[in-house]
Design a protein around this motif. Structure first.
Motif, PDB file in Angstrom:
ATOM      1  N   LEU A 183       9.799   2.584  -1.851  1.00 53.43           N
ATOM      2  CA  LEU A 183       9.196   1.257  -1.992  1.00 53.43           C
ATOM      3  C   LEU A 183       8.321   0.936  -0.776  1.00 53.43           C
ATOM      4  N   ILE A 184       8.876   1.107   0.416  1.00 52.40           N
ATOM      5  CA  ILE A 184       8.128   0.805   1.641  1.00 52.40           C
ATOM      6  C   ILE A 184       6.867   1.664   1.731  1.00 52.40           C
ATOM      7  N   PHE A 185       6.971   2.928   1.391  1.00 51.74           N
ATOM      8  CA  PHE A 185       5.822   3.835   1.464  1.00 51.74           C
ATOM      9  C   PHE A 185       4.676   3.348   0.576  1.00 51.74           C
ATOM     10  N   THR A 186       5.006   2.749  -0.555  1.00 48.75           N
ATOM     11  CA  THR A 186       3.967   2.362  -1.514  1.00 48.75           C
ATOM     12  C   THR A 186       3.436   0.941  -1.322  1.00 48.75           C
ATOM     13  N   VAL A 187       4.138   0.100  -0.553  1.00 50.72           N
ATOM     14  CA  VAL A 187       3.672  -1.289  -0.414  1.00 50.72           C
ATOM     15  C   VAL A 187       3.421  -1.698   1.030  1.00 50.72           C
ATOM     16  N   ILE A 188       3.613  -0.798   1.985  1.00 55.58           N
ATOM     17  CA  ILE A 188       3.550  -1.188   3.392  1.00 55.58           C
ATOM     18  C   ILE A 188       2.162  -1.650   3.813  1.00 55.58           C
ATOM     19  N   GLN A 189       1.126  -1.298   3.042  1.00 58.91           N
ATOM     20  CA  GLN A 189      -0.223  -1.770   3.370  1.00 58.91           C
ATOM     21  C   GLN A 189      -0.330  -3.290   3.302  1.00 58.91           C
ATOM     22  N   ALA A 190       0.679  -3.944   2.717  1.00 55.40           N
ATOM     23  CA  ALA A 190       0.670  -5.412   2.670  1.00 55.40           C
ATOM     24  C   ALA A 190       0.592  -6.017   4.068  1.00 55.40           C
ATOM     25  N   GLN A 191       1.116  -5.318   5.076  1.00 51.11           N
ATOM     26  CA  GLN A 191       1.102  -5.848   6.438  1.00 51.11           C
ATOM     27  C   GLN A 191      -0.250  -5.685   7.114  1.00 51.11           C
ATOM     28  N   ASP A 192      -1.140  -4.875   6.542  1.00 48.68           N
ATOM     29  CA  ASP A 192      -2.400  -4.566   7.210  1.00 48.68           C
ATOM     30  C   ASP A 192      -3.533  -5.538   6.872  1.00 48.68           C
ATOM     31  N   PHE A 193      -3.429  -6.249   5.769  1.00 41.72           N
ATOM     32  CA  PHE A 193      -4.531  -7.139   5.376  1.00 41.72           C
ATOM     33  C   PHE A 193      -4.842  -8.219   6.414  1.00 41.72           C
TER      34      PHE A 193
END
Length: 292
Positions: A183-193
């Protein structure tokens, strides 16, 4: 003289505690609370003593990661987080490096109080931080996501082990951690926006910078898909399923439709609430508390 010495000592302690809190401040919502909630739900927690020990372990390991990450990212933090200890001048870069390795030693000692496996967990987290900060993974889209997922796994294994019966993990715990890593691998980009401008300034390549439109679409689809899958996998009740899926759709749509800096910061806060909610679902496998 004695009173003056005590006052100076208390002032120094207060200063350094404040510095430690500033190092960790932005990751209470991303590490401390989600990991602690995950461990409490997955193990699950049985006493205040276990919760306290887990919280101490997680906080010092969070400090380890935060100091490691910030010790060499002063230029980036000047744009994104100017109040942090390095850009604000509370601590020098050389002092931060010393603190980083002192924290590693202390965390290894802390884990050794429990057992050898927990020491290996700390070493795994240290390896992930070195790969991320020193070996350049932070500047690579896939490498950043992979190191972050491994780091979360180390946190979750450590926290769940401390809270678990006889400081051990069972099938439910192992399953929950395994799912969480993916889960983290696939959604961690949420923190980069919210950090796009700062990342551009230091030449860091993140998914939102590499593919602005695709990253938002995939973030929406990933959060929506995980909301459906987790509800099904943990077999929660129809009302709980509807609420969790609806929440996930709301978070995903925010990322796709609302694209200002302020909106991205708010979306990230809401995303972390969604993540903590996802981390609570394994509790249903223990106690059937989400049968509605």
């Amino acid at each position: 003289m004695v009173v003056h010495f005590i006052l100076r000592l208390l002032s120094a302690v207060r200063y350094h505690l404040h510095t430690a809190v500033l190092f960790t401040w932005t990751d209470y919502k991303t590490i401390f609370f989600p990991i602690t909630v995950f461990a409490c739900a997955t193990a699950p927690v049985r006493s205040f003593s276990d919760l306290l020990q887990c919280s101490v372990w997680v906080w010092f390991h969070q400090l380890l990661c935060n100091v490691s990450n910030q010790a060499r990212s002063c230029e980036e933090d000047k744009a994104n987080h100017p109040w942090r200890p390095l850009p604000s001048g509370r601590i020098s870069e050389s002092q931060a490096v010393v603190l980083r390795w002192a924290t590693v030693v202390f965390c290894l000692f802390l884990s050794s109080i429990y057992d050898q496996d927990l020491v290996l967990t700390t070493l795994g987290l240290v390896a992930a931080t070195i790969t991320y900060d020193e070996l350049g993974a932070a500047s690579n889209v896939v490498g950043k996501a992979l190191c972050t997922a491994v780091g979360y796994a180390a946190f979750e294994v450590g926290a769940t082990t401390i809270i678990g019966i006889n400081h051990a993990m069972d099938f439910v715990s192992v399953t929950a951690v395994s799912i969480s890593v993916i889960l983290i691998f696939t959604v961690i980009q949420a923190q980069d926006f919210p950090d796009v401008e700062g990342d551009k300034a230091v030449g860091r390549m993140t998914f939102p910078i590499y593919a602005p439109e695709l990253s938002r679409l995939l973030t929406f689809l990933a959060i929506a898909a995980w909301s459906v899958f987790l509800s099904w996998f943990w077999d929660v009740g129809p009302i709980s399923t509807g609420v969790f899926i609806g929440f996930g759709l709301h978070v995903g749509l925010r990322y796709y439709c609302l694209r200002t800096l302020g909106a991205d910061k708010t979306s990230y806060l809401i995303f972390n609430v969604w993540l903590m909610t996802a981390h609570v679902l394994p509790l249903h496998a223990r106690m059937s508390v989400l049968a509605l």
